[in-house]
Design a protein around this motif. Structure first.
Motif, PDB file in Angstrom:
ATOM      1  N   HIS A   6       0.868  -1.162   0.000  1.00  0.00           N
ATOM      2  CA  HIS A   6       0.000   0.000   0.000  1.00  0.00           C
ATOM      3  C   HIS A   6       0.914   1.223   0.000  1.00  0.00           C
ATOM      4  O   HIS A   6       1.887   1.295   0.749  1.00  0.00           O
ATOM      5  CB  HIS A   6      -0.957   0.006   1.204  1.00  0.00           C
ATOM      6  CG  HIS A   6      -0.296  -0.203   2.529  1.00  0.00           C
ATOM      7  ND1 HIS A   6      -0.010  -1.448   3.010  1.00  0.00           N
ATOM      8  CD2 HIS A   6       0.138   0.677   3.455  1.00  0.00           C
ATOM      9  CE1 HIS A   6       0.570  -1.342   4.181  1.00  0.00           C
ATOM     10  NE2 HIS A   6       0.679  -0.060   4.481  1.00  0.00           N
ATOM     11  N   PHE A   7       0.646   2.174  -0.855  1.00  0.00           N
ATOM     12  CA  PHE A   7       1.531   3.325  -1.027  1.00  0.00           C
ATOM     13  C   PHE A   7       0.708   4.527  -1.454  1.00  0.00           C
ATOM     14  O   PHE A   7      -0.443   4.402  -1.886  1.00  0.00           O
ATOM     15  CB  PHE A   7       2.612   3.016  -2.071  1.00  0.00           C
ATOM     16  CG  PHE A   7       2.083   2.628  -3.427  1.00  0.00           C
ATOM     17  CD1 PHE A   7       1.875   3.582  -4.418  1.00  0.00           C
ATOM     18  CD2 PHE A   7       1.770   1.304  -3.713  1.00  0.00           C
ATOM     19  CE1 PHE A   7       1.372   3.226  -5.660  1.00  0.00           C
ATOM     20  CE2 PHE A   7       1.273   0.941  -4.946  1.00  0.00           C
ATOM     21  CZ  PHE A   7       1.074   1.902  -5.935  1.00  0.00           C
ATOM     22  N   ARG A   8       1.326   5.696  -1.335  1.00  0.00           N
ATOM     23  CA  ARG A   8       0.661   6.933  -1.709  1.00  0.00           C
ATOM     24  C   ARG A   8       1.423   7.562  -2.865  1.00  0.00           C
ATOM     25  O   ARG A   8       2.644   7.693  -2.825  1.00  0.00           O
ATOM     26  CB  ARG A   8       0.595   7.902  -0.527  1.00  0.00           C
ATOM     27  CG  ARG A   8      -0.221   9.158  -0.824  1.00  0.00           C
ATOM     28  CD  ARG A   8      -0.535   9.937   0.441  1.00  0.00           C
ATOM     29  NE  ARG A   8      -1.311  11.139   0.150  1.00  0.00           N
ATOM     30  CZ  ARG A   8      -2.614  11.156  -0.071  1.00  0.00           C
ATOM     31  NH1 ARG A   8      -3.307  10.031  -0.016  1.00  0.00           N
ATOM     32  NH2 ARG A   8      -3.255  12.282  -0.327  1.00  0.00           N
ATOM     33  N   HIS A   9       0.669   7.956  -3.887  1.00  0.00           N
ATOM     34  CA  HIS A   9       1.292   8.566  -5.057  1.00  0.00           C
ATOM     35  C   HIS A   9       0.289   9.508  -5.723  1.00  0.00           C
ATOM     36  O   HIS A   9      -0.877   9.143  -5.932  1.00  0.00           O
ATOM     37  CB  HIS A   9       1.750   7.496  -6.060  1.00  0.00           C
ATOM     38  CG  HIS A   9       2.369   8.068  -7.294  1.00  0.00           C
ATOM     39  ND1 HIS A   9       3.571   8.734  -7.284  1.00  0.00           N
ATOM     40  CD2 HIS A   9       1.931   8.084  -8.590  1.00  0.00           C
ATOM     41  CE1 HIS A   9       3.863   9.120  -8.519  1.00  0.00           C
ATOM     42  NE2 HIS A   9       2.885   8.750  -9.311  1.00  0.00           N
ATOM     43  N   ARG A  17      -3.179   9.938  -4.149  1.00  0.00           N
ATOM     44  CA  ARG A  17      -4.041   8.783  -3.933  1.00  0.00           C
ATOM     45  C   ARG A  17      -3.285   7.715  -3.143  1.00  0.00           C
ATOM     46  O   ARG A  17      -2.082   7.513  -3.352  1.00  0.00           O
ATOM     47  CB  ARG A  17      -4.518   8.173  -5.255  1.00  0.00           C
ATOM     48  CG  ARG A  17      -5.221   9.146  -6.174  1.00  0.00           C
ATOM     49  CD  ARG A  17      -5.615   8.475  -7.487  1.00  0.00           C
ATOM     50  NE  ARG A  17      -6.899   7.792  -7.380  1.00  0.00           N
ATOM     51  CZ  ARG A  17      -7.459   7.138  -8.395  1.00  0.00           C
ATOM     52  NH1 ARG A  17      -6.837   7.058  -9.568  1.00  0.00           N
ATOM     53  NH2 ARG A  17      -8.626   6.551  -8.252  1.00  0.00           N
ATOM     54  N   THR A  18      -3.987   7.062  -2.255  1.00  0.00           N
ATOM     55  CA  THR A  18      -3.423   5.933  -1.528  1.00  0.00           C
ATOM     56  C   THR A  18      -3.914   4.649  -2.185  1.00  0.00           C
ATOM     57  O   THR A  18      -5.124   4.400  -2.259  1.00  0.00           O
ATOM     58  CB  THR A  18      -3.840   5.957  -0.047  1.00  0.00           C
ATOM     59  OG1 THR A  18      -3.349   7.157   0.548  1.00  0.00           O
ATOM     60  CG2 THR A  18      -3.269   4.753   0.691  1.00  0.00           C
ATOM     61  N   TYR A  55      -3.485   0.313  -2.820  1.00  0.00           N
ATOM     62  CA  TYR A  55      -3.066  -0.920  -2.173  1.00  0.00           C
ATOM     63  C   TYR A  55      -3.468  -2.104  -3.040  1.00  0.00           C
ATOM     64  O   TYR A  55      -4.331  -1.995  -3.913  1.00  0.00           O
ATOM     65  CB  TYR A  55      -3.667  -1.045  -0.767  1.00  0.00           C
ATOM     66  CG  TYR A  55      -5.156  -1.249  -0.708  1.00  0.00           C
ATOM     67  CD1 TYR A  55      -5.708  -2.519  -0.521  1.00  0.00           C
ATOM     68  CD2 TYR A  55      -6.033  -0.171  -0.816  1.00  0.00           C
ATOM     69  CE1 TYR A  55      -7.073  -2.715  -0.449  1.00  0.00           C
ATOM     70  CE2 TYR A  55      -7.402  -0.348  -0.738  1.00  0.00           C
ATOM     71  CZ  TYR A  55      -7.920  -1.619  -0.559  1.00  0.00           C
ATOM     72  OH  TYR A  55      -9.270  -1.811  -0.491  1.00  0.00           O
ATOM     73  N   GLU A 103      -7.839   1.803  -4.916  1.00  0.00           N
ATOM     74  CA  GLU A 103      -7.659   3.031  -4.142  1.00  0.00           C
ATOM     75  C   GLU A 103      -8.300   2.857  -2.777  1.00  0.00           C
ATOM     76  O   GLU A 103      -9.430   2.369  -2.654  1.00  0.00           O
ATOM     77  CB  GLU A 103      -8.282   4.219  -4.867  1.00  0.00           C
ATOM     78  CG  GLU A 103      -8.078   5.530  -4.106  1.00  0.00           C
ATOM     79  CD  GLU A 103      -8.683   6.721  -4.826  1.00  0.00           C
ATOM     80  OE1 GLU A 103      -8.438   7.857  -4.386  1.00  0.00           O
ATOM     81  OE2 GLU A 103      -9.410   6.496  -5.809  1.00  0.00           O
ATOM     82  N   ALA A 104      -7.568   3.284  -1.747  1.00  0.00           N
ATOM     83  CA  ALA A 104      -8.093   3.224  -0.386  1.00  0.00           C
ATOM     84  C   ALA A 104      -9.015   4.419  -0.169  1.00  0.00           C
ATOM     85  O   ALA A 104      -8.587   5.564  -0.267  1.00  0.00           O
ATOM     86  CB  ALA A 104      -6.954   3.246   0.625  1.00  0.00           C
ATOM     87  N   ALA A 136      -6.695  -1.652   4.219  1.00  0.00           N
ATOM     88  CA  ALA A 136      -6.064  -2.449   3.166  1.00  0.00           C
ATOM     89  C   ALA A 136      -6.188  -3.935   3.473  1.00  0.00           C
ATOM     90  O   ALA A 136      -6.529  -4.345   4.579  1.00  0.00           O
ATOM     91  CB  ALA A 136      -4.590  -2.060   3.046  1.00  0.00           C
TER      92      ALA A 136
END
Length: 576
Positions: free
Chosen positions: A153-156, A159-160, A162, A203-204, A209
């Motif tokens: 799970h990451f943010r870019h 948007r977060t 996972y 998208e979270a 997640a």
């Protein structure tokens, strides 16, 4: 020095991480031959696994110490980057200081476990990347232990995102399909038909997640048995076998003598028991008027009592000591169910244990070394630590492996890891086993032979991030799916490159590359861009790709090198 204008990278390491980093570097631009790699290794191999010295196209320099002389022999002066990958934090820091004396302007990538040393190194070398392969790979082991396909799970770009199973997320939250895993023997990543993918990038939107969902299910399902089990196990550890046998034999002798005493004194059975115990433990006043046989039996019973009292004292003291030692070593544990058993508290095991604990999952750790790297953290977190050989059935039973949720085996000994996995499977054929094996070919054969399908290689999972950092490319995330590694990265488009002026539809390649977002200069990322939109120089493409697909994309987003001059051949210099 030799007229070769290709960027030169120096890699120092002698384990599988160095091997996979070298492979990743050579794969980056191998088609155009744009990268030179020099590997610095000790004279003798320090592990049975691959360390990169046998990879074709790599210049190998042997050095027992990473000092200025070794770096000069490796051609570090003028190099584009240096990777220090030994499992020695202090040694890597010392090597970095030596390297600075040879080449001050250098892209430095260092493998470190200690976060305090890592922060200090970043201050000394601003243009450096300090990475931990254990931190990069640990989420994959956590997800596998909880039954999830991938942990990422990451943010870019605001948007977060996972990784989750399609059935666990809403359709409107799905960003793209990642893999088809319905057939364990044929996992297909980045399929052409996204609707067929059961593993997706989502998208979270206020929902936890996948790994967190699995952890919550596990915590709710966990049951712990009554503390009576602790007492029963403590009784088994109370006394040694020899003292127990001695006490039983002596009690048997006293019982026989008591029977003879009853015959000699002509008393009932209950009176005989009373007289025997009193005579043995405390003695009786001498009575010369007793029959001779009764006097003889009294003397013999008193002598037996002299032996019985020290034996009882020894059994009590020995039992207390053994019970305390067993509790300290973790051998006395309550019966559990629904927990995770962690074997090995080295770098990766410590990270996995901490993350599982953060999720609220009950963990029982096993390590043969009471002073293992993760032992202090286990005590601080209240994680039970069993000191023993995980390759022995009694050690695994003491951790209630037959009723656990999963067994995560991450010690540095392939033999111990395999024995622990096979013994655990014999106790519970349906147990989820997450197995770390350093040899990839061995892992695949074990998977086929014993059906242990969840195997992880820390080096394989972490190498793409190290290679990308060395090339000064930002890898947003690494997504492990089965034995594949997908990279999420943002790639700039350079003027004059093959993709400059092409439509966005030219970026995607089924099985290799999938476009996630398109960003114009000074604009926000467009996550649903029209595939007919024309790519312009300066645009940034956020993609998820396999390593080979990313390599091909990088060649298409950078201009081709200028052709070599085609003038008349220069006059040859006479040979000396």
């Amino acid at each position: 020095m030799n007229g070769d204008e290709r960027p030169h990278y120096v890699v120092c390491g002698s384990d599988p991480l160095a091997y996979w980093v070298v492979r990743s570097l050579l794969a980056t631009d191998s088609a155009d031959g744009r990268v030179r790699v020099t590997l610095v290794v000790p004279g003798r191999r320090r592990s049975e696994g691959p360390d990169g010295r046998d990879v074709p196209g790599v210049r190998v320099v042997t050095a027992e110490r990473l000092d200025e002389a070794a770096f000069r022999r490796a051609g570090l002066a003028g190099a584009a980057g240096l990777a220090l990958l030994h499992q020695d934090d202090v040694g890597n820091m010392h090597a970095a200081l030596c390297a600075q004396e040879v080449e001050s302007r250098l892209r430095l990538v260092v493998r470190m476990f200690n976060t305090n040393l890592a922060d200090g190194l970043r201050q000394l070398f601003p243009d450096s990347a300090v990475l931990s392969d254990a931190s990069i790979a640990a989420p994959a082991f956590v997800a596998a232990a909880l039954g999830e396909v991938a942990p990422t799970h990451f943010r870019h770009a605001g948007r977060t995102l996972y990784v989750a199973r399609r059935d666990d997320v809403r359709q409107q939250d799905v960003v793209c399909g990642l893999a088809v895993t319905t057939d364990p023997d044929l996992v297909r990543v980045l399929p052409a038909d996204e609707a067929a993918a059961d593993v997706v990038l989502a998208e979270a939107t206020g929902r936890p997640a996948g790994t967190e969902v699995a952890a919550r299910r596990l915590v709710r399902a966990r049951r712990r048995r009554q503390p009576v089990a602790v007492l029963l196990r403590a009784v088994r550890h109370f006394a040694t076998r020899k003292i127990g046998i001695a006490v039983l034999v002596l009690l048997g002798v006293i019982a026989a003598l008591g029977w003879l005493n009853a015959r000699a004194a002509d008393v009932s059975w209950s009176e005989a028991v009373y007289l025997t115990l009193v005579t043995t433990l405390t003695g009786q006043d001498p009575d010369v008027n007793k029959p001779v046989a009764a006097q003889v039996m009294q003397v013999v019973l008193n002598l037996a009592g002299l032996a019985l009292i020290p034996l009882i004292t020894a059994a009590v003291v020995d039992g207390i000591v053994n019970a305390r030692l067993a509790l300290h070593a973790g051998r006395v544990q309550p019966d559990r169910s629904g927990h995770v058993v962690m074997v090995g508290l080295g770098n990766i095991g410590t990270r996995v244990m901490a993350q599982l604990h953060d999720f609220g999952v009950e963990v029982v750790a096993i390590d043969k070394n009471p002073d293992a790297r993760g032992a202090p953290l286990a005590r601080r977190l209240g994680v039970p630590l069993i000191v023993g050989d995980a390759g022995r059935e009694e050690t695994l039973r003491s951790a209630s492996v037959d009723t656990c949720q999963a067994l995560v085996v991450v010690s540095t000994d392939d033999g111990t890891n395999l024995r622990a996995a096979l013994i655990a499977r014999s106790l519970d054929p349906d147990l989820r086993v997450v197995l770390r094996l350093f040899d990839g070919d061995f892992a695949e054969r074990i998977q086929q032979a014993f059906g242990i399908g969840i195997s992880r290689s820390v080096s394989y999972l972490a190498a793409p991030a190290f290679a990308a950092a060395l090339l000064d490319r930002a890898v947003v995330a690494t997504i492990p799916v089965d034995r594949h590694a997908l990279l999420v990265t943002e790639v700039p488009v350079v003027a004059g490159s093959p993709l400059d002026g092409s439509p966005l539809s030219a970026v995607a390649r089924p099985g290799e590359v999938r476009l996630l977002a398109h960003t114009r200069p000074n604009q926000k990322a467009d996550w649903s861009a029209d595939p007919r939109m024309v790519i312009q120089a300066g645009d940034r493409l956020t993609v998820v790709a396999r390593r080979a697909g990313l390599t091909a994309l990088l060649r298409e987003t950078t201009p081709a090198p200028p052709p070599a001059p085609t003038g008349p051949p220069a006059a040859r210099r006479p040979q000396e």
